[in-house]
Enzyme design. Structure first.
Site, PDB file in Angstrom:
ATOM      1  N   GLY A  71       0.828  -1.206   0.000  1.00 22.88           N
ATOM      2  CA  GLY A  71       0.000   0.000   0.000  1.00 22.88           C
ATOM      3  C   GLY A  71       0.860   1.253   0.000  1.00 22.88           C
ATOM      4  O   GLY A  71       0.538   2.252  -0.652  1.00 22.88           O
ATOM      5  N   THR A  72       1.969   1.204   0.722  1.00 23.93           N
ATOM      6  CA  THR A  72       2.860   2.366   0.801  1.00 23.93           C
ATOM      7  C   THR A  72       3.394   2.718  -0.587  1.00 23.93           C
ATOM      8  O   THR A  72       3.416   3.896  -0.975  1.00 23.93           O
ATOM      9  CB  THR A  72       4.028   2.065   1.768  1.00 23.93           C
ATOM     10  OG1 THR A  72       3.476   1.741   3.043  1.00 23.93           O
ATOM     11  CG2 THR A  72       4.968   3.246   1.899  1.00 23.93           C
ATOM     12  N   ASN A 150      -7.411   4.237   9.211  1.00 23.69           N
ATOM     13  CA  ASN A 150      -6.979   2.960   9.760  1.00 23.69           C
ATOM     14  C   ASN A 150      -7.145   2.872  11.272  1.00 23.69           C
ATOM     15  O   ASN A 150      -7.299   1.795  11.819  1.00 23.69           O
ATOM     16  CB  ASN A 150      -5.508   2.686   9.389  1.00 23.69           C
ATOM     17  CG  ASN A 150      -4.635   3.905   9.514  1.00 23.69           C
ATOM     18  OD1 ASN A 150      -4.878   4.923   8.857  1.00 23.69           O
ATOM     19  ND2 ASN A 150      -3.633   3.835  10.355  1.00 23.69           N
ATOM     20  N   GLN A 178      -7.624   0.496   3.729  1.00 21.80           N
ATOM     21  CA  GLN A 178      -8.488  -0.095   4.758  1.00 21.80           C
ATOM     22  C   GLN A 178      -9.919  -0.294   4.276  1.00 21.80           C
ATOM     23  O   GLN A 178     -10.677  -1.053   4.894  1.00 21.80           O
ATOM     24  CB  GLN A 178      -8.497   0.778   6.025  1.00 21.80           C
ATOM     25  CG  GLN A 178      -7.167   0.829   6.754  1.00 21.80           C
ATOM     26  CD  GLN A 178      -6.767  -0.511   7.381  1.00 21.80           C
ATOM     27  OE1 GLN A 178      -7.564  -1.445   7.497  1.00 21.80           O
ATOM     28  NE2 GLN A 178      -5.511  -0.618   7.785  1.00 21.80           N
ATOM     29  N   SER A 198      -3.979  -2.752  -0.608  1.00 23.13           N
ATOM     30  CA  SER A 198      -2.855  -3.571  -0.123  1.00 23.13           C
ATOM     31  C   SER A 198      -3.332  -4.986   0.166  1.00 23.13           C
ATOM     32  O   SER A 198      -4.401  -5.180   0.761  1.00 23.13           O
ATOM     33  CB  SER A 198      -2.300  -2.928   1.153  1.00 23.13           C
ATOM     34  OG  SER A 198      -1.319  -3.758   1.726  1.00 23.13           O
ATOM     35  N   GLY A 199      -2.497  -5.973  -0.207  1.00 24.05           N
ATOM     36  CA  GLY A 199      -2.893  -7.374  -0.064  1.00 24.05           C
ATOM     37  C   GLY A 199      -3.093  -7.823   1.367  1.00 24.05           C
ATOM     38  O   GLY A 199      -4.083  -8.491   1.683  1.00 24.05           O
ATOM     39  N   HIS A 200      -2.174  -7.427   2.277  1.00 24.61           N
ATOM     40  CA  HIS A 200      -2.216  -8.051   3.605  1.00 24.61           C
ATOM     41  C   HIS A 200      -3.345  -7.539   4.488  1.00 24.61           C
ATOM     42  O   HIS A 200      -3.514  -8.009   5.603  1.00 24.61           O
ATOM     43  CB  HIS A 200      -0.846  -7.948   4.300  1.00 24.61           C
ATOM     44  CG  HIS A 200      -0.464  -6.598   4.797  1.00 24.61           C
ATOM     45  ND1 HIS A 200      -0.381  -6.297   6.128  1.00 24.61           N
ATOM     46  CD2 HIS A 200      -0.102  -5.465   4.142  1.00 24.61           C
ATOM     47  CE1 HIS A 200       0.027  -5.057   6.285  1.00 24.61           C
ATOM     48  NE2 HIS A 200       0.204  -4.517   5.093  1.00 24.61           N
ATOM     49  N   THR A 236      10.449  -7.442 -11.997  1.00 24.22           N
ATOM     50  CA  THR A 236       9.742  -8.716 -12.192  1.00 24.22           C
ATOM     51  C   THR A 236       8.659  -8.858 -11.131  1.00 24.22           C
ATOM     52  O   THR A 236       8.891  -8.599  -9.950  1.00 24.22           O
ATOM     53  CB  THR A 236      10.753  -9.893 -12.110  1.00 24.22           C
ATOM     54  OG1 THR A 236      11.744  -9.662 -13.112  1.00 24.22           O
ATOM     55  CG2 THR A 236      10.075 -11.228 -12.347  1.00 24.22           C
ATOM     56  N   CYS A 324       5.188   4.942  21.167  1.00 26.98           N
ATOM     57  CA  CYS A 324       6.247   5.223  22.141  1.00 26.98           C
ATOM     58  C   CYS A 324       7.402   5.922  21.434  1.00 26.98           C
ATOM     59  O   CYS A 324       8.104   5.316  20.641  1.00 26.98           O
ATOM     60  CB  CYS A 324       6.728   3.925  22.757  1.00 26.98           C
ATOM     61  SG  CYS A 324       7.696   4.179  24.228  1.00 26.98           S
TER      62      CYS A 324
HETATM   63  N1  PLP Z   1      -2.656   3.175   4.091  1.00 24.95           N
HETATM   64  C1  PLP Z   1      -3.390   2.771   5.135  1.00 24.95           C
HETATM   65  C2  PLP Z   1      -4.685   3.462   5.420  1.00 24.95           C
HETATM   66  C3  PLP Z   1      -2.956   1.718   5.939  1.00 24.95           C
HETATM   67  O1  PLP Z   1      -3.696   1.337   6.977  1.00 24.95           O
HETATM   68  C4  PLP Z   1      -1.726   1.099   5.618  1.00 24.95           C
HETATM   69  C5  PLP Z   1      -1.201   0.016   6.483  1.00 24.95           C
HETATM   70  O2  PLP Z   1      -1.515  -0.061   7.658  1.00 24.95           O
HETATM   71  C6  PLP Z   1      -1.004   1.550   4.512  1.00 24.95           C
HETATM   72  C7  PLP Z   1      -1.495   2.592   3.766  1.00 24.95           C
HETATM   73  C8  PLP Z   1       0.303   0.928   4.118  1.00 24.95           C
HETATM   74  O3  PLP Z   1       0.086  -0.348   3.556  1.00 24.95           O
HETATM   75  P1  PLP Z   1       1.302  -1.385   3.476  1.00 24.95           P
HETATM   76  O4  PLP Z   1       1.485  -1.943   4.844  1.00 24.95           O
HETATM   77  O5  PLP Z   1       0.830  -2.429   2.507  1.00 24.95           O
HETATM   78  O6  PLP Z   1       2.470  -0.640   2.982  1.00 24.95           O
END
Ligand code: PLP
Length: 394
Positions: A71-72, A150, A178, A198-200, A236, A324
Site C-alpha cells: 500500500g505504501t 486505519n 483499509q 494492499s494485499g495483507h 519482475t 512510544c
Molecule cells: N494506508 C493505510 C490506510 C494503511 O492502513 C496502511 C497500512 O496499515 C497503509 C497505507 C500501508 O500499507 P502497506 O502496509 O501495505 O504498505
C-alpha cells in the site's frame, strides 16, 4: 494459549484458499511471466486472471490495475506520478489524519519545494469541506484523501470530494487500503483518478499491493526499469503474491454482503459490551460513518500500552492509539488531529475484526477487559483525582 486476533487493520491472516492458489507458483510453476516460452506464458495467463479479479472487486478494467509491492508503494506512486507529470504545479492537498504512507511523503515534499495543505478534521474525525474547496487552486497538482481511516475506521465522503476535485480538473487519489474488501467500491460510480490497496489487509500476503489508475490519468512511473506493468512499474512481478491478491479480491467480493454484516454485528456487540461494562470509556470517531470492522475506544486515566500488555496475557491482540517515542507515550497524530482529550487519547485501543472472528471471541474480550481496566485505574493517580473531583461536583 489461543490467540484472539482483533488487530486486522494491522494485518490479516492469509485465507486458506489464497495460500492454496499461491503455492504452485513458488516451486512448480516458477516461470517468468515476461518470458517468450510457454512455461513463463502460463504464469502470465495467471497474472492476467489476477488483474481481472482485482479490477472486478472495485469496478475497474484490468488495464487500470498496476501491481505494486504494498500500500505504501501505491500511495507513493500515485502522489509522485501526479507531481512528476505536472511539473509546473507545486501544491498538494491532503488531510491531517492520513496514514504515514501519505502523510510523511507529503511532509517530505513540503520540504522540497511543494506547498502542502493539511485539511483539519473535527472531533468525530470528519473532514472540513469548506477548507477543501478554499484550498484548491490552479497550482494544485493532486488531492489525496483516504477512503477510511486505519485507526478509527471513519470514512470520508470520497464520492463527493472526488466530484468537486474533478470539476476543478485536479487529479484525485484515495488511499483505500483499509476500505477495499470491507465496503463496496465501484470506480464506475466514483470519479477517483487513483486508488491504493494492499494485499495483507484483505487476507492476501504481505508485500503486495495495487494501484488503480483511471484511463487517461496523467501518469509518470515511480519505479523505472523493465517493461512490466505496461511500462508503468519496472521489476519482475511478485507472481505468487499477486495471484494470491487476485484470489483474495475474488473472496472479498463474495463477503461484501452477509459476511461483512456479521463482522459489523460482532464489532457492535464488542463495542456496546465494553461501553456498558466500563465507565469513562468513549468511542473515537463518527459511529455512523465507519468501516464495519473497526472500533477505537478510549479508556480515561489509563495507558493504552498497559492495556495491551494485560490483554496479551489472555492472548488478546489489538492496537493502541499511541506511539512510544523517546520514552514518552505520544497519542497518535489521528487522535491529536481529532482533538481527543489527553486523558482519553493515551488510553485508546483499536479493535479491528475480520471474517475469521467468532462471537465466542467477542464475549471473551468483553469478559476479560473490564477487570483489566479496573486494575489499571486502581494504580492510576489520575483516576483517584478524577473520582475525587466527581465526588465534589455531585
Ligand atoms: N494506508 C493505510 C490506510 C494503511 O492502513 C496502511 C497500512 O496499515 C497503509 C497505507 C500501508 O500499507 P502497506 O502496509 O501495505 O504498505
Amino acid at each position: 494459549m489461543k490467540v484472539i486476533y482483533a488487530d486486522n487493520n494491522a494485518t490479516t491472516q492469509v485465507a486458506p484458499e489464497v495460500l492454496e492458489e499461491m503455492l504452485p507458483y513458488f516451486h512448480d510453476l516458477y516461470g517468468n511471466p515476461s518470458s517468450m516460452h510457454s512455461f513463463g506464458g502460463q504464469v502470465a495467463g495467471k497474472l492476467k486472471e489476477a488483474r481481472e479479479r482485482v479490477a472486478g472487486l472495485i469496478g475497474a478494467t484490468p488495464d487500470e490495475i498496476l501491481f505494486t509491492s504494498c500500500g505504501t508503494e501505491s500511495d507513493n506512486t500515485a502522489i509522485r506520478a501526479a507531481i512528476a507529470s505536472q511539473p509546473d504545479k507545486k501544491h498538494i492537498v491532503t488531510t491531517r489524519v492520513e496514514h504515514p504512507a501519505v502523510k510523511n511523503l507529503c511532509e517530505h515534499l513540503g520540504g522540497h519545494g511543494y506547498r502542502v495543505t493539511f485539511l483539519s478534521v473535527d472531533r468525530q474525525g470528519r473532514s472540513d469541506f469548506e477548507h477543501l474547496y478554499r484550498a484548491l487552486s490552479h497550482d494544485t497538482a493532486i488531492v489525496s484523501v483516504m477512503w477510511a481511516n486505519n485507526e478509527t475506521g471513519v470514512m470520508f465522503p470520497v464520492d463527493e470530494i472526488a466530484q468537486v476535485v474533478r470539476e476543478k480538473g485536479i487529479v484525485f487519489h484515495t488511499d483505500a487500503v483499509q476500505a477495499v474488501g470491507k465496503i463496496p467500491i465501484d470506480m464506475e460510480q466514483v470519479p477517483v483518478d487513483m486508488l491504493s490497496l494492499s494485499g495483507h489487509k484483505i487476507h492476501a500476503a504481505k508485500g503486495v499491493g495495487a494501484l488503480y489508475v483511471r484511463k487517461g490519468t496523467k501518469f509518470s512511473p515511480f519505479l523505472i526499469g523493465g517493461h512490466q506493468e505496461r511500462g508503468r512499474r519496472g521489476g519482475t512481478e511478485n507472481v505468487a503474491s499477486i495471484i494470491g491478491l487476485g484470489k483474495a479480491c475474488e473472496l472479498a467480493s463474495q463477503h461484501l454482503g452477509e459476511e461483512n454484516e456479521r463482522v459489523k454485528y460482532l464489532r457492535d456487540k464488542l463495542e456496546n459490551g465494553i461501553l456498558k461494562r466500563i465507565p469513562n470509556a468513549m468511542v473515537n470517531g463518527d459511529r455512523d460513518h465507519r468501516l464495519p470492522n473497526t472500533t477505537s475506544i478510549s479508556f480515561e486515566y489509563v495507558e493504552g500500552e498497559a492495556i495491551l500488555l494485560m490483554m496479551n496475557e489472555f492472548g488478546i491482540c489489538a492496537s493502541s492509539g499511541s506511539a512510544c517515542t523517546s520514552g514518552s507515550l505520544e497519542p497518535s497524530h489521528v487522535l491529536r488531529a481529532m482533538g481527543v482529550p489527553f486523558t482519553a487519547a493515551h488510553g485508546s485501543i483499536r479493535f479491528s475484526l475480520s471474517i475469521y472472528n467468532t462471537e465466542e471471541e467477542v464475549d471473551f474480550i468483553i469478559e476479560k477487559l473490564p477487570p483489566i481496566i479496573e486494575r489499571l485505574r486502581e494504580l492510576s493517580p489520575f483516576w483517584d483525582e478524577s473520582k475525587a473531583a466527581a465526588a465534589v461536583c455531585s
